[in-house]
Design a protein around this motif. Structure first.
Motif, PDB file in Angstrom:
ATOM      1  N   LEU A  84     -10.430 -16.043  -6.192  1.00 47.12           N
ATOM      2  CA  LEU A  84     -11.681 -16.639  -6.648  1.00 47.12           C
ATOM      3  C   LEU A  84     -12.757 -16.579  -5.577  1.00 47.12           C
ATOM      4  O   LEU A  84     -13.849 -16.091  -5.800  1.00 47.12           O
ATOM      5  CB  LEU A  84     -11.450 -18.098  -7.070  1.00 47.12           C
ATOM      6  CG  LEU A  84     -10.578 -18.313  -8.308  1.00 47.12           C
ATOM      7  CD1 LEU A  84     -10.422 -19.809  -8.578  1.00 47.12           C
ATOM      8  CD2 LEU A  84     -11.174 -17.608  -9.521  1.00 47.12           C
ATOM      9  N   ARG A  85     -12.435 -17.119  -4.399  1.00 44.35           N
ATOM     10  CA  ARG A  85     -13.440 -17.112  -3.324  1.00 44.35           C
ATOM     11  C   ARG A  85     -12.760 -17.318  -1.986  1.00 44.35           C
ATOM     12  O   ARG A  85     -11.708 -17.953  -1.890  1.00 44.35           O
ATOM     13  CB  ARG A  85     -14.502 -18.186  -3.548  1.00 44.35           C
ATOM     14  CG  ARG A  85     -13.981 -19.619  -3.533  1.00 44.35           C
ATOM     15  CD  ARG A  85     -15.089 -20.612  -3.812  1.00 44.35           C
ATOM     16  NE  ARG A  85     -15.632 -20.442  -5.140  1.00 44.35           N
ATOM     17  CZ  ARG A  85     -15.146 -21.063  -6.222  1.00 44.35           C
ATOM     18  NH1 ARG A  85     -14.112 -21.868  -6.112  1.00 44.35           N
ATOM     19  NH2 ARG A  85     -15.690 -20.874  -7.402  1.00 44.35           N
ATOM     20  N   GLU A  86     -13.392 -16.778  -0.962  1.00 42.18           N
ATOM     21  CA  GLU A  86     -12.915 -16.966   0.402  1.00 42.18           C
ATOM     22  C   GLU A  86     -13.360 -18.340   0.887  1.00 42.18           C
ATOM     23  O   GLU A  86     -14.545 -18.681   0.816  1.00 42.18           O
ATOM     24  CB  GLU A  86     -13.485 -15.861   1.301  1.00 42.18           C
ATOM     25  CG  GLU A  86     -12.923 -15.857   2.698  1.00 42.18           C
ATOM     26  CD  GLU A  86     -13.447 -14.683   3.516  1.00 42.18           C
ATOM     27  OE1 GLU A  86     -12.638 -14.038   4.192  1.00 42.18           O
ATOM     28  OE2 GLU A  86     -14.666 -14.406   3.444  1.00 42.18           O
ATOM     29  N   LEU A  87     -12.409 -19.126   1.395  1.00 41.85           N
ATOM     30  CA  LEU A  87     -12.719 -20.477   1.854  1.00 41.85           C
ATOM     31  C   LEU A  87     -12.976 -20.535   3.353  1.00 41.85           C
ATOM     32  O   LEU A  87     -13.814 -21.311   3.812  1.00 41.85           O
ATOM     33  CB  LEU A  87     -11.567 -21.428   1.501  1.00 41.85           C
ATOM     34  CG  LEU A  87     -11.241 -21.581   0.014  1.00 41.85           C
ATOM     35  CD1 LEU A  87     -10.011 -22.454  -0.169  1.00 41.85           C
ATOM     36  CD2 LEU A  87     -12.436 -22.167  -0.738  1.00 41.85           C
ATOM     37  N   ASN A  88     -12.233 -19.741   4.119  1.00 42.80           N
ATOM     38  CA  ASN A  88     -12.368 -19.776   5.568  1.00 42.80           C
ATOM     39  C   ASN A  88     -12.022 -18.402   6.126  1.00 42.80           C
ATOM     40  O   ASN A  88     -10.879 -17.932   5.983  1.00 42.80           O
ATOM     41  CB  ASN A  88     -11.450 -20.850   6.165  1.00 42.80           C
ATOM     42  CG  ASN A  88     -11.639 -21.009   7.660  1.00 42.80           C
ATOM     43  OD1 ASN A  88     -11.276 -20.140   8.453  1.00 42.80           O
ATOM     44  ND2 ASN A  88     -12.202 -22.148   8.062  1.00 42.80           N
TER      45      ASN A  88
END
Length: 349
Positions: A84-88
């Motif tokens: 879904l998305r890169e968090l860190n």
């Protein structure tokens, strides 16, 4: 409005499996929202409805290969992972959806690639299906990103086709995609070709790019009858100073602002000042637009034909008028228009 008001029968063969050979030669339905008049054209005719000084606002997000196949440690069970998305970036943390979710627990390791060279550890349960993964990779970040995306597939929705094909890597991307971060293509933008952009220049029709990293919230099933109780997923939107100035100047001059796609509609309406202008921003929006709604920025909207009971259909109906848009959809089915991200287009003026 109620969810059931957006229900209609959509035959499976009305969903386009692939785009037209030439991007700008799909069919275009034109709905005049004041009168309800409907015209049937080709998409390359879209500029016939606009004049010098009018401005198209397009979403330049770039789709990344978000679908991955993995195996669970010890059992070897097949696991589908949807990034879904890169968090860190530094810790290589990603927000993902896993399927089947019931087999995945915190602490489990997942292996990707034929040689199982990429490994991830489950470190959190974010939702019933969602997880946070930490990818275990010792090399440089760019090398990791390249390895990750090399194992991914183009995230064409399963209801369009069961398995993405090599051609989808290009087809499911706008020609102006620039800023990586979307897990679905801004479908209305897929119809624009370089030839159409050149014709816009000759006619002095302007264009402005904003970025909205499209997630999967628009495709989630709405499970409440009362639409006011539905909560949309957040999407990151970025409008630069230059983009805001261009859009505001167009409005002040009395020219039309054309929102290309529901993601652009949502972004333009998410933060409007009391004097009816937009400002530079980099924020997350969970705005849900459904009828009745008073629009402040767009004067025209371009959209694809969407699924029954979808939030994208609801947003389009808010702009064009519920009765008129639902009648346009009835005509679209009768006339053989193609639905979905690879389908035909609807212009509401």
């Amino acid at each position: 409005m109620k969810l059931s008001q957006f229900r209609f029968e959509l035959p499976q063969d009305s969903i386009a499996k692939n785009p037209t050979q030439w991007r700008d030669e799909c069919r275009l339905m034109v709905l005049h929202k004041d009168t309800g008049e409907i015209e049937h054209r080709q998409f390359k005719d879209v500029i016939d409805y606009f004049e010098k000084g009018d401005r198209f606002v397009l979403n330049d997000t770039k789709v990344f290969p978000a679908q991955m196949s993995g195996r669970k440690e010890k059992t070897g069970a097949d696991i589908m992972v949807f990034l879904l998305r890169e968090l860190n970036r530094e810790q290589k943390l990603w927000d993902v959806i896993v399927d089947p979710a019931r087999k995945i627990r915190i602490g489990n390791k997942l292996y990707f690639g034929d040689d199982e060279s990429l490994v991830a550890e489950v470190i959190d349960n974010t939702t019933s299906r969602g997880r946070t993964l930490r990818f275990l990779y010792d090399g440089p970040y760019e090398e990791f990103k390249q390895a990750l995306f090399a194992l991914g597939r183009t995230p064409v929705p399963e209801w369009v086709k069961a398995e993405p094909e090599p051609a989808d890597a290009e087809n499911f991307q706008t020609i102006f995609a620039a800023n990586e971060g979307a897990v679905s293509a801004p479908a209305a933008g897929l119809h624009f070709s370089r030839e159409l952009f050149n014709r816009m220049i000759l006619k002095d029709i302007e264009k402005t790019f904003i970025t909205v990293h499209m997630g999967i919230g628009h495709f989630r099933k709405v499970d409440v009858e009362d639409l006011s109780k539905h909560r949309m997923d957040c999407e990151r939107m970025i409008i630069t100073d230059r983009a805001a100035d261009q859009i505001n100047a167009t409005k002040r001059a009395g020219h039309k602002v054309v929102a290309v796609g529901v993601t652009v509609v949502r972004a333009l309406e998410s933060y409007v000042t009391t004097d009816g202008e937009i400002r530079q921003n980099d924020m997350w929006t969970n705005k849900f637009i459904f009828p009745p709604y008073e629009f402040r920025i767009p004067d025209a909207v371009i959209s694809n034909f969407h699924l029954p009971e979808s939030t994208m259909l609801m947003s389009v109906a808010a702009f064009g008028g519920f009765d008129k848009v639902m009648e346009a959809y009835r005509v679209a089915l009768e006339e053989g228009y193609r639905f979905g991200p690879y389908g035909d287009a609807l212009l509401i003026v």
